[in-house]
Motif scaffolding. Structure first.
Motif, mmCIF file in Angstrom:
data_model
loop_
_atom_site.group_PDB
_atom_site.id
_atom_site.type_symbol
_atom_site.label_atom_id
_atom_site.label_comp_id
_atom_site.label_asym_id
_atom_site.label_seq_id
_atom_site.Cartn_x
_atom_site.Cartn_y
_atom_site.Cartn_z
ATOM 1 N N ALA A 7 50.241 28.128 37.807
ATOM 2 C CA ALA A 7 49.802 28.991 38.925
ATOM 3 C C ALA A 7 48.489 29.674 38.549
ATOM 4 O O ALA A 7 48.381 30.893 38.516
ATOM 5 C CB ALA A 7 50.864 30.008 39.318
ATOM 6 N N GLY A 10 45.920 32.386 41.257
ATOM 7 C CA GLY A 10 46.072 33.780 41.672
ATOM 8 C C GLY A 10 44.874 34.639 41.292
ATOM 9 O O GLY A 10 44.099 34.282 40.396
ATOM 10 N N SER A 11 44.739 35.774 41.939
ATOM 11 C CA SER A 11 43.606 36.663 41.678
ATOM 12 C C SER A 11 43.534 37.064 40.214
ATOM 13 O O SER A 11 42.493 36.948 39.563
ATOM 14 C CB SER A 11 43.717 37.913 42.559
ATOM 15 O OG SER A 11 42.691 38.838 42.254
ATOM 16 N N HIS A 14 43.469 33.605 37.701
ATOM 17 C CA HIS A 14 42.225 32.835 37.559
ATOM 18 C C HIS A 14 41.170 33.644 36.814
ATOM 19 O O HIS A 14 40.341 33.074 36.093
ATOM 20 C CB HIS A 14 41.722 32.344 38.932
ATOM 21 C CG HIS A 14 40.723 33.201 39.618
ATOM 22 N ND1 HIS A 14 41.083 34.285 40.394
ATOM 23 C CD2 HIS A 14 39.371 33.151 39.657
ATOM 24 C CE1 HIS A 14 39.995 34.851 40.887
ATOM 25 N NE2 HIS A 14 38.946 34.186 40.455
ATOM 26 N N ASP A 31 48.360 24.387 40.159
ATOM 27 C CA ASP A 31 48.808 25.230 41.274
ATOM 28 C C ASP A 31 49.046 24.329 42.472
ATOM 29 O O ASP A 31 48.484 23.225 42.549
ATOM 30 C CB ASP A 31 47.775 26.309 41.608
ATOM 31 C CG ASP A 31 48.430 27.632 42.025
ATOM 32 O OD1 ASP A 31 49.480 27.564 42.696
ATOM 33 O OD2 ASP A 31 47.909 28.702 41.676
ATOM 34 N N SER A 38 38.962 32.216 44.412
ATOM 35 C CA SER A 38 39.448 31.614 43.165
ATOM 36 C C SER A 38 38.999 30.160 43.047
ATOM 37 O O SER A 38 38.576 29.703 41.975
ATOM 38 C CB SER A 38 40.981 31.679 43.112
ATOM 39 O OG SER A 38 41.458 32.991 43.263
ATOM 40 N N GLY A 69 52.419 32.388 35.919
ATOM 41 C CA GLY A 69 52.068 33.326 36.982
ATOM 42 C C GLY A 69 53.223 33.606 37.926
ATOM 43 O O GLY A 69 54.168 32.812 38.036
ATOM 44 N N HIS A 71 53.335 33.415 41.055
ATOM 45 C CA HIS A 71 53.405 32.496 42.196
ATOM 46 C C HIS A 71 54.366 31.331 41.927
ATOM 47 O O HIS A 71 54.913 30.733 42.856
ATOM 48 C CB HIS A 71 51.991 31.970 42.513
ATOM 49 C CG HIS A 71 51.946 30.889 43.541
ATOM 50 N ND1 HIS A 71 52.371 31.079 44.839
ATOM 51 C CD2 HIS A 71 51.544 29.596 43.475
ATOM 52 C CE1 HIS A 71 52.218 29.958 45.522
ATOM 53 N NE2 HIS A 71 51.725 29.037 44.710
ATOM 54 N N TYR A 92 51.613 37.050 32.203
ATOM 55 C CA TYR A 92 50.241 37.578 32.212
ATOM 56 C C TYR A 92 50.112 38.835 31.335
ATOM 57 O O TYR A 92 49.252 38.898 30.447
ATOM 58 C CB TYR A 92 49.862 37.854 33.667
ATOM 59 C CG TYR A 92 48.500 38.428 33.921
ATOM 60 C CD1 TYR A 92 47.414 37.587 34.098
ATOM 61 C CD2 TYR A 92 48.295 39.797 34.029
ATOM 62 C CE1 TYR A 92 46.151 38.101 34.368
ATOM 63 C CE2 TYR A 92 47.049 40.322 34.293
ATOM 64 C CZ TYR A 92 45.975 39.464 34.465
ATOM 65 O OH TYR A 92 44.734 39.976 34.726
#
Length: 452
Positions: A7, A10-11, A14, A31, A38, A69, A71, A92
Motif C-alpha cells: 500500500a 497513501g499520503s 508514499h 497498491d 502520490s 500501510g 490501506h 509506518y
C-alpha cells in the motif's frame, strides 16, 4: 537496504517511500489504486508500481523489511507471503521509530492542532537553517517531502497521530514513538469507529504521556481541561510545562501578537492558531531556539496546506478552505474567521465526510459549532453513508444536532453548487470546511465565484 511497501500510494506511505529512496535505500511497492499527487510523485522517482494489484512474487527473502500501510487488509496476499517467509514487517510508525532510536524524538500530539504546530516548528527550524529529520501530515512550503530521514541529524520532529498503526497493529501511532520531548495540544473525541467511547479515546492520550522517556518533558495546553487533567495525573517522571494562548489583538484584518518588542503582525490568525503558536514556541525553545529567533521566523509562517488556506480574495470578499471536520475544529475555525472579519457576512460550509461525523449518535457533538456563522450550511452525501456502511442520518437529525433553525442542509452535489454560485459574496467570507471535496467541488472555481 531493500524495503517493500504494501500500500505504497497513501499520503504518509508514499512520502516515507520517497524519503527512503532519497536516503539511498532500494524501494519497491504495491497498491491496488493510487491517486494524485502520490501517483506523479512516485512516477517521477521510478517508484510507481508498473501494474496495480497485489503480487506475492514481489515478496522475497532478500528484502530487509516490509512496511505495511493501513490501506491493506489483514489477508493481503503480499502480507501473507511476508509472514510465511518470516520477514520483518513494520507498521509506518514502527519503522519511523526504528529510524530514530538514536535521535532526540520530538512528538506533537493532540486531537487538533498537531499538524499546524509541527509545521510551525519545522518552519522556524528551516528559517534558521537548523537541520532535523521530520514527519508532518501536510505539504509545507520550502519542503520537498512530508518525511525526511538522515543518519546525521540529532533531532526528529514527528506529528503524533492517534489513529491505528496498521491492519495487524491496532495501537495508535503515537504510542510507538517514545518521545524525549512531547506536546499535547487538545483532547476532543474523534475516530468513533475505532474508539467507541470518550473514555476509551482519552485513555490513548494517557498512554501517550506515560510513554515519554523518563527525564523527558511535555508541553501541554493548560486551557484544555482534559489535557491538563491527563498530564498532571501522570506519575511519569517527566517535566510538565504548561502553555496558554498569548495576548493578541486584531486590527483591520491583521492579527497582532503582543511581544516584549511590541505588537508583531502575523500571517496566521485565530485564537486556536495563537494557542498553537505558544506550544510551538515552547518546543522550539526546548530544541535550543531562543524567543527572539522564534518570533522572527514565525512572523513569516503562512500556514500548513489545507489549514485555513486562503484560496481566493478580492477587495470585498475572501474565501478559505480548511481541513476542519471534528466538532472542536469546526467551532475553532468558524470563531477564528469571524473574529478576523467581524464586519463581514460569514458563509460557513461544512461537509460531513468522516465515519464520526456521519454517525447519528456522534452528531450531537456538533451542537453550537457553527454558531458564529451568519449563514451556516451543511453538506453530506447519502452515498458516502452507504459506502461507509453506516445507518442513514436524516436532515432532521442534523438540524437538531447543530442547534440552528436557519441551518441549510444539502445532500445533492448539484443543488449545493447551484446555491453556492447564485450567492453574492460582496462584503463576505466564504469558509469551506471538510476533509473531503464536497462531492467533486473544484476549488479553483471559487476564484471565479468571488469575481462574479
Amino acid at each position: 537496504m531493500q524495503i517493500h511497501f504494501i500500500a505504497i500510494g497513501g499520503s504518509a506511505m508514499h512520502n516515507l517511500a520517497l524519503a527512503l529512496h532519497h536516503k539511498g535505500y532500494i524501494v519497491s511497492g504495491s497498491d491496488d489504486v493510487i491517486f494524485e499527487p502520490s501517483k506523479s510523485r512516485l512516477l517521477e522517482k521510478g517508484l510507481l508500481p508498473e501494474v496495480f494489484g497485489w503480487y506475492p512474487e514481489k515478496i522475497h527473502k532478500d528484502l530487509d523489511a516490509v512496511i505495511l500501510g493501513m490501506h491493506a487488509k489483514p489477508d493481503n496476499p503480499e502480507l501473507k507471503q511476508a509472514q510465511a517467509l518470516g520477514l520483518k514487517i513494520y507498521s509506518y510508525p514502527e519503522f519511523l521509530y526504528e529510524q530514530s532510536k538514536n535521535k532526540t524524538r520530538v512528538v506533537i500530539g493532540g486531537s487538533h492542532g498537531k499538524t499546524t504546530i509541527t509545521s510551525m516548528i519545522l518552519h522556524v527550524l528551516n528559517y534558521h537553517d537548523r537541520k532535523v529529520d521530520y514527519m508532518v501530515g501536510a505539504q509545507l512550503e520550502g519542503f520537498d517531502r512530508m518525511v525526511h530521514l538522515t543518519e546525521e541529524n540529532d533531532f526528529i520532529v514527528l506529528e503524533g497521530d492517534e489513529y491505528l498503526s496498521s491492519p495487524i497493529d491496532r495501537r495508535p501511532k503515537f504510542h510507538l514513538y517514545k518521545p524525549n520531548i512531547a506536546l499535547l495540544s487538545g483532547i476532543a473525541w474523534d475516530h468513533i469507529n475505532v474508539f467507541p467511547t470518550y473514555e476509551n479515546y482519552v485513555e490513548q492520550f494517557q498512554i501517550f504521556v506515560d510513554s515519554i522517556v523518563k527525564g523527558g518533558s511535555i508541553s501541554y495546553n493548560e486551557e484544555d481541561l482534559e489535557v491538563k487533567r491527563v498530564v498532571e495525573a501522570s506519575a511519569n517522571t517527566i517535566r510538565k510545562l504548561p502553555y496558554q494562548t498569548p495576548v493578541y489583538s486584531v486590527d483591520d484584518g491583521t492579527t497582532l501578537l503582543e511581544t516584549q518588542e511590541g505588537p508583531m503582525p502575523l500571517e496566521v490568525f485565530g485564537r486556536h492558531n495563537l494557542n498553537n503558536l505558544a506550544g510551538a514556541k515552547w518546543i522550539c525553545q526546548n530544541m535550543g531556539v531562543d524567543e527572539d529567533d522564534f518570533y522572527e521566523a514565525i512572523a513569516t509562517f503562512s500556514g500548513a496546506s489545507k489549514r485555513l488556506e486562503k484560496i481566493a480574495e478580492n477587495t470585498v470578499s475572501v474565501a478559505y478552505k480548511d481541513f476542519a471536520h471534528s466538532p472542536s475544529k469546526v467551532a475553532a475555525t468558524t470563531r477564528a474567521v469571524k473574529e478576523q472579519y467581524p464586519q463581514r457576512k460569514l458563509v460557513a460550509c461544512l461537509e460531513l465526510h468522516t465515519y464520526s461525523s456521519l454517525n447519528a449518535e456522534f452528531l450531537k457533538e456538533y451542537k453550537n459549532s457553527l454558531d458564529r456563522a451568519d449563514l451556516p450550511i451543511v453538506f453530506y452525501s447519502p452515498e458516502a453513508v452507504k459506502i461507509k456502511r453506516l445507518e442513514e442520518v436524516t436532515e432532521t437529525q442534523i438540524a437538531e444536532a447543530f442547534g440552528r433553525k436557519d441551518l441549510m442542509i444539502f445532500t445533492n452535489v448539484k443543488a449545493f453548487k447551484t446555491f453556492l454560485f447564485e450567492q453574492s459574496f460582496e462584503n463576505s467570507v466564504l469558509l469551506l470546511m471538510s476533509s473531503g471535496n464536497y462531492g467533486g467541488l473544484d476549488f479553483n472555481t471559487i476564484k471565479g465565484l468571488l469575481e462574479n
